[in-house]
Design a protein around this motif. Sequence first.
Motif, mmCIF file in Angstrom:
data_model
loop_
_atom_site.group_PDB
_atom_site.id
_atom_site.type_symbol
_atom_site.label_atom_id
_atom_site.label_comp_id
_atom_site.label_asym_id
_atom_site.label_seq_id
_atom_site.Cartn_x
_atom_site.Cartn_y
_atom_site.Cartn_z
ATOM 1 N N ARG A 544 -9.258 8.764 -0.462
ATOM 2 C CA ARG A 544 -9.103 7.445 -0.403
ATOM 3 C C ARG A 544 -7.948 7.385 -1.788
ATOM 4 N N GLN A 545 -8.272 8.244 -2.840
ATOM 5 C CA GLN A 545 -7.334 8.250 -3.860
ATOM 6 C C GLN A 545 -5.796 9.040 -3.612
ATOM 7 N N LYS A 546 -6.012 9.950 -2.777
ATOM 8 C CA LYS A 546 -4.546 10.717 -2.134
ATOM 9 C C LYS A 546 -3.780 9.506 -1.346
ATOM 10 N N ALA A 547 -4.547 8.664 -0.559
ATOM 11 C CA ALA A 547 -4.010 7.891 0.359
ATOM 12 C C ALA A 547 -3.122 6.803 -0.698
ATOM 13 N N THR A 548 -3.911 6.299 -1.456
ATOM 14 C CA THR A 548 -3.557 5.317 -2.339
ATOM 15 C C THR A 548 -2.405 5.941 -3.368
ATOM 16 N N ALA A 549 -2.443 7.067 -3.795
ATOM 17 C CA ALA A 549 -1.376 7.461 -4.781
ATOM 18 C C ALA A 549 0.025 7.572 -3.739
ATOM 19 N N VAL A 550 -0.241 8.307 -2.700
ATOM 20 C CA VAL A 550 0.767 8.349 -1.705
ATOM 21 C C VAL A 550 1.639 7.100 -1.437
ATOM 22 N N TYR A 551 0.677 5.988 -1.131
ATOM 23 C CA TYR A 551 1.269 4.812 -0.895
ATOM 24 C C TYR A 551 2.190 4.216 -1.936
ATOM 25 N N LEU A 552 1.712 4.212 -3.322
ATOM 26 C CA LEU A 552 2.576 3.980 -4.404
ATOM 27 C C LEU A 552 3.697 4.650 -4.575
ATOM 28 N N ILE A 553 3.552 5.806 -4.438
ATOM 29 C CA ILE A 553 4.629 6.747 -4.489
ATOM 30 C C ILE A 553 5.913 6.456 -3.530
ATOM 31 N N ASP A 554 5.438 6.506 -2.237
ATOM 32 C CA ASP A 554 6.389 5.995 -1.255
ATOM 33 C C ASP A 554 6.874 4.504 -1.117
ATOM 34 N N GLN A 555 6.103 3.420 -1.458
ATOM 35 C CA GLN A 555 6.495 2.297 -1.569
ATOM 36 C C GLN A 555 7.352 1.584 -2.652
ATOM 37 N N PHE A 556 6.750 2.154 -3.937
ATOM 38 C CA PHE A 556 7.319 1.762 -5.308
ATOM 39 C C PHE A 556 7.795 2.701 -6.032
ATOM 40 N N ALA A 557 8.227 3.914 -5.414
ATOM 41 C CA ALA A 557 9.196 4.883 -6.063
ATOM 42 C C ALA A 557 8.354 5.372 -7.514
ATOM 43 N N LEU A 558 7.027 5.224 -7.422
ATOM 44 C CA LEU A 558 6.422 5.752 -8.731
ATOM 45 C C LEU A 558 6.586 7.310 -8.851
ATOM 46 N N ARG A 559 6.889 8.035 -9.760
ATOM 47 C CA ARG A 559 6.852 9.416 -10.067
ATOM 48 C C ARG A 559 5.379 9.731 -9.860
ATOM 49 N N GLY A 649 6.984 22.457 1.678
ATOM 50 C CA GLY A 649 7.933 22.293 0.582
ATOM 51 C C GLY A 649 8.070 20.568 0.317
ATOM 52 N N LEU A 650 7.245 20.028 0.897
ATOM 53 C CA LEU A 650 7.103 18.537 0.700
ATOM 54 C C LEU A 650 6.410 18.118 -0.696
ATOM 55 N N THR A 651 6.967 17.401 -1.614
ATOM 56 C CA THR A 651 6.249 17.213 -2.873
ATOM 57 C C THR A 651 6.528 15.793 -2.981
ATOM 58 N N ALA A 652 5.801 15.056 -4.051
ATOM 59 C CA ALA A 652 5.868 13.766 -4.164
ATOM 60 C C ALA A 652 7.448 13.268 -4.563
ATOM 61 N N LYS A 653 8.415 13.955 -5.170
ATOM 62 C CA LYS A 653 9.639 13.503 -5.519
ATOM 63 C C LYS A 653 10.448 13.417 -4.610
ATOM 64 N N VAL A 654 10.307 14.204 -3.290
ATOM 65 C CA VAL A 654 11.122 14.110 -2.149
ATOM 66 C C VAL A 654 11.249 12.815 -1.442
ATOM 67 N N PHE A 655 10.090 11.977 -1.745
ATOM 68 C CA PHE A 655 9.927 10.562 -1.344
ATOM 69 C C PHE A 655 11.074 9.724 -1.990
ATOM 70 N N ARG A 656 11.352 9.819 -3.254
ATOM 71 C CA ARG A 656 12.452 9.105 -3.893
ATOM 72 C C ARG A 656 13.651 9.347 -3.261
ATOM 73 N N THR A 657 13.802 10.657 -3.163
ATOM 74 C CA THR A 657 15.337 11.127 -2.706
ATOM 75 C C THR A 657 15.454 10.433 -1.133
ATOM 76 N N TYR A 658 14.422 10.748 -0.241
ATOM 77 C CA TYR A 658 14.597 10.238 0.903
ATOM 78 C C TYR A 658 14.590 8.716 1.118
#
Length: 909
Positions: A544-559, A649-658
């Motif tokens: 659940r924490q993983k899903a919530t973190a990915v949501y915040l990173i994808d939707q609100f561009a958090l690092r 090779g997918l990491t959290a910072k790729v979401f910002r670029t995408y």
Amino acid sequence: MSSEEDTPLMKANGRPNGLASSENTSQPPPEVKMEDATEANGSVEPGISLRSGPVKSEDAEMEDAGADVIASGSNKRKSRASASQKISYAESEGSGEEEDKPLVRYALQRNPPPFPNCDANKRRRTSVKHEDPETDDDVPLGANGRKLPKASETAIGDESDSDVPIEKKLIDEKKKVQLRAEKETESPQKNAATAKAPAKKQQTNGVKKEPSKAKAASSKTSKQVKKEPESASSTPVKKGKGKAAPVKQESEEADEGEGEEEEYRWWEDPTKGDGTIKWTTLEHNGVVFPPPYEPLPKDVKMKYDGLPLTLHPEAEEVAGFFGGMLNSTQNVENPVFQKNFFMDFKEVLKKTGGARDHKGNKVDVKDFSKCDFRPIFEYYEAQRAEKRNLPAAEKKRLKAEKDAQEAPYQYCLWDGRKQKVGNFRVEPPALFRGRGEHPRTGRVKRRVQPEQITINIGKDAPVPPPPEGHRWKEVKHDQEGTWLAMWQENINGNYKYVMLAANSDIKGQSDYKKFEKARELKHYIKNIRKDYQKNLKNELMVERQKATAVYLIDQFALRAGNEKGEDEAETVGCCSLKYENVTLKPPNKVVFDFLGKDSIRFHEEFDVDPQVFKNLKIFKKPPKREGDEIFDRLTTTALNKHLSNYMPGLTAKVFRTYNASYTMSTLLKEMNPTGTIPEKVKAYNDANRKVAILCNHKRTVGASHANQMEKMSERIKGLRYQKWRLKQMMLALEPSLKKKKGSAYFDIDEDIDDEWITEHQAFLVEEQRQKIQKKFDKENEKLAAEGQKEMKAKELEERMEAVKEMEKKFSRENKTGKVEVEGKGTTVEKLETNIAKLEQRIDNMSVQARDKEDNKEVALGTSKINYIDPRLTAVFTKRFDVPIEKFFSKALREKFEWAIKSVDEDWEF
């Protein structure tokens, strides 16, 4: 509160967070204190501006006063369930409102039974250095939170609506873009879209090999990438060559004595950058060290309590660091900066024998307020002024000498190909400033010695000699490294690297791979979003924490955020958010307030998915308190391993670029700008601004913004005054025009009064005087350089007669109220042509001013350079016939040469 969803539910082990844990306890729960069991039900004033300071409300529905809550300060929770310890929990059953209820595994019990395996005194996660710190090449999104100037009354453009959080303006548009992205990627990549994360057993081990499906998708993407640049294959190569030769042939035949090297289009060579070996042969000349310290003149001394001090050269140099920057008040008046500097300064004094007065007696320097660095500042300021006032020819000569000395270091031979080196100069000693509220600002950056530097070079290449009397720390032959030299700085213990320049093949390949990785993500994004939406209600806390973190990173561009040691700046990201960084405002608003990358404050309010709001409320349940981590079961390493299961090779910072690139791509498809070049540029900037807002690339309004806007406004006003003067000349030539065109056509604008006209005329006279003076000086310098006699002062006086004539003309105009016709052979038709040109200039400048005003709070550069695929900018320029120079400086054009030359106007992200 009677709603079940807001009641803190007790686990069997006494943890009131509604989640099952792997920890059990044999100890009874501590005694509950009433003041710890309840919280004030604070409220938030409507319309509060988040930029004014932290939100003062508490989490309104965080606790229920009627529930039994354990709030012992000693039992701060910081457990992270291992793979073997995960205990699942289930959603509440027997109700139609299943989605609205918090998670429970066991029924609420007043006295929960003990579990023998629990460590009741488990401490929360301690801060440790992260295993794989992100190395984003981002540019800071804003400056530190200083007070902002109000926009000038004369500023151009609509009133700023910055009181409205900018992330809210385009949230609906972002959702549409996301839906479109998912639809567009359904059919072409069925295999990739249906790729599922591996079983949990694989997650714990990490992913070192590409899954077969991902390999297929990756291979398909590679084929597309290889094919796409062919559309630009007609781009001419460097002058002096015919059609482009095959890439392999280019690399073999390069540098064979021909006058000009054939252009190497590495982005069309699929064999480059596939393996881990980056080079076969490497030659370079090392690094350039800063010049040694030159002691101050004997009459220039730092004072302590009014007494001039004699210092050892090493201590004098450190005192000069502070004294030389007294004009930088934001640093030298910063208490942290002062404290850190004085601490290091005293250490240097102790090491070098201390300070002495003019009689040679020791002086104990122990009070910073008694230190006077002004004599040093005045000396260095005089030197800077002297350097500024050097003749242009002398400046040119000095620069040529410096360039000649550094020429051998500016290039290296990388696999036999000449490549430009980026930062070949070793950093000079100085005071560390840092960005934002850095805790080490003011510390002394010590001089780097050759004994600290490691050289990376080919085995058969000659090793560059170190300075006389010194030696290198080490010489390596690391063919997997792209660095030429490295050393460790003393402030934060970071390693500094000498790398190739931004326009080199290696750097270009790095950027190319970065944006290709983001392009690849579009084939997986639908499945990733589907999974994290599902896992927002997963039975396991860690999932659940993983899903919530990915949501915040994808939707609100958090690092993603990395963990920090105690001696590092206290900056956080999504995975390292603390209890105090998140404020919940029911029903679904979340306020984030923390220091992000480079110690820049991130302070935003978002509307989140209701389930995300509930999860964050659960993650903050007591006994958590300030200092505890929200995502206590998650690290950036674990999150990135989880993401790599979807795509290699997918990491959290790729979401910002995408997100940035795909949004810009979508907006470009909808654009059809017409009109002038400035209007087309503004259309691009408008799209760029939308991307920056959606991706939260904000900045603080610069201190000089209001002044710049006022200057632009004055320039536009001056053009309008000039247009009025031309119309008055038309009347002087043909008075009957007033009747034909109407008197209103010849009226002066209301905001141009007599006082302003007098000031503007004085400005025009001074501007003309400076132009004549600069031209005269430049011509004399040219004559001197050619060995000819310089012009005499009499020549300058004769030229200045034009300035005196201008003054007289303005004086006559102000007395008579009539404008004299200027120039020979002036006609009404010529004046009308000039007026039309002025109107075009006014329109263009007004567009630029509005654009500047609109962008004052948005970091367009951050988005354009680091997150938006540069090929999209190249597509825009080719599709709408706008010079690339309008968007990329010379340095950026060199950096993104691969992007500019590899696409045509039909390329898509």
